[in-house]
Design an enzyme around this catalytic site. Structure first.
Site, PDB file in Angstrom:
ATOM      1  N   CYS A 145       0.795  -1.233   0.000  1.00  0.00           N
ATOM      2  CA  CYS A 145       0.000   0.000   0.000  1.00  0.00           C
ATOM      3  C   CYS A 145       0.823   1.277   0.000  1.00  0.00           C
ATOM      4  O   CYS A 145       0.502   2.221  -0.729  1.00  0.00           O
ATOM      5  CB  CYS A 145      -1.006  -0.001   1.138  1.00  0.00           C
ATOM      6  SG  CYS A 145      -0.310   0.147   2.804  1.00  0.00           S
ATOM      7  N   HIS A 164      -3.075   1.116   7.185  1.00  0.00           N
ATOM      8  CA  HIS A 164      -3.223   1.016   5.730  1.00  0.00           C
ATOM      9  C   HIS A 164      -3.276   2.392   5.084  1.00  0.00           C
ATOM     10  O   HIS A 164      -4.122   3.224   5.432  1.00  0.00           O
ATOM     11  CB  HIS A 164      -4.483   0.225   5.377  1.00  0.00           C
ATOM     12  CG  HIS A 164      -4.821   0.259   3.923  1.00  0.00           C
ATOM     13  ND1 HIS A 164      -3.967  -0.202   2.951  1.00  0.00           N
ATOM     14  CD2 HIS A 164      -5.927   0.722   3.274  1.00  0.00           C
ATOM     15  CE1 HIS A 164      -4.520  -0.035   1.762  1.00  0.00           C
ATOM     16  NE2 HIS A 164      -5.712   0.528   1.938  1.00  0.00           N
ATOM     17  N   ASP A 166      -8.300   3.608  -3.653  1.00  0.00           N
ATOM     18  CA  ASP A 166      -7.567   2.637  -2.834  1.00  0.00           C
ATOM     19  C   ASP A 166      -6.811   1.649  -3.714  1.00  0.00           C
ATOM     20  O   ASP A 166      -7.075   0.448  -3.697  1.00  0.00           O
ATOM     21  CB  ASP A 166      -8.547   1.905  -1.917  1.00  0.00           C
ATOM     22  CG  ASP A 166      -7.901   1.484  -0.611  1.00  0.00           C
ATOM     23  OD1 ASP A 166      -6.666   1.588  -0.510  1.00  0.00           O
ATOM     24  OD2 ASP A 166      -8.620   1.055   0.298  1.00  0.00           O
TER      25      ASP A 166
END
Length: 266
Positions: free
Chosen positions: A75, A110, A125
């Site tokens: 991420c 995250h 995302d």
């Protein structure tokens, strides 16, 4: 504060060539195309973490890896690169953090993005395990088809909760507090935990995920799984002799020494 993010370290034209897109003026449609292209082109993977060769999440390092060497990442790499490119293209980008699996007390680590365009806010995302293709509008109850799986945004106690439809119910994937503006040092701390802590889901086994319309593939350690929107799931065990070919099928191409190092942990 674009300066603290060093966004110029990302070569926009090289990135666009990597994901197969052209320059466009900011718009909702253009953002959707760019996010989808990113997820489809750049695999989610943690190989460097597993083999102890991760060089960090500074944008120069990430750009050289994901664009220059055409590798994937997790991420902080994926969202960090996308944010830098989006800002250079003229989008308003807020880097923020989500708590994964909030019902199971998952960590608040995250990295995700809230991008504003045409007066609308979207959760973008690209680094969530390749699970999201299209931006999610920050509208309570908004539903979006994600490659065949229905996802929804729900506003709960000030948190935006990303949910995935599971039968007749909804599964909470993560929750975001969008008013929190993160800084580079925050992600350095999160990355240190995620890439080194023995209880991190990314240190003990290889994780690769790929999403495309109608198919979600993932490799978790030795388990390979392919899922489809109709609920069918195919699972098989990957033996060491087949690891290299399996990774290539998932668009992860390693140098010989990298594959050898991974096999030592496998």
């Amino acid at each position: 504060m674009a300066g603290e993010w060093n966004i110029e370290a990302a070569d926009v034209d090289a990135y666009l060539a990597r994901v197969g897109q052209r320059r466009e003026e900011p718009s909702v449609a253009a953002l959707e195309r760019l996010a989808r292209a990113h997820v489809e082109a750049i695999p989610f993977e943690n190989v460097d973490v597993v083999i102890g060769r991760h060089r960090g999440i500074e944008l120069e390092v990430v750009s050289e890896k994901l664009v220059g060497r055409r590798r994937g990442g997790y991420c902080y790499e994926q969202a960090g690169l996308f944010a830098a490119v989006a800002e250079q293209l003229g989008y308003q980008v807020q880097r923020t953090v989500a708590r994964v699996q909030p019902r199971k007390s998952g960590p608040y680590t995250h990295m995700t993005l809230v991008i504003t365009v045409e007066g609308q806010q979207f959760l973008v995302d690209v680094g969530f395990g390749a699970g999201i293709l299209a931006p999610m509008p920050l509208i309570d109850g908004a539903e979006v088809d994600q490659a065949g799986w229905t996802h929804r945004m729900t506003l709960r106690d000030g948190w935006w909760v990303l949910q995935k439809q599971d039968g007749d119910g909804w599964d909470d994937l993560h929750e975001v507090l969008p008013l929190v503006h993160s800084r580079p040092i925050d992600y350095q701390v999160f990355h240190h935990y995620t890439s080194t802590h023995p209880k991190s889901p990314f240190t003990g086994r290889v994780v690769v995920m790929r999403l495309e319309p109608g198919r979600f593939r993932r490799l978790l350690g030795r388990e390979y799984q392919e899922s489809h929107p109709d609920g069918t799931v195919e699972t098989r065990t990957i033996e060491p002799v087949d690891l290299g070919k399996t990774l290539e099928d998932l668009d992860v191409f390693l140098a010989e020494d990298e594959l050898a190092a991974l096999l030592e942990t496998y």
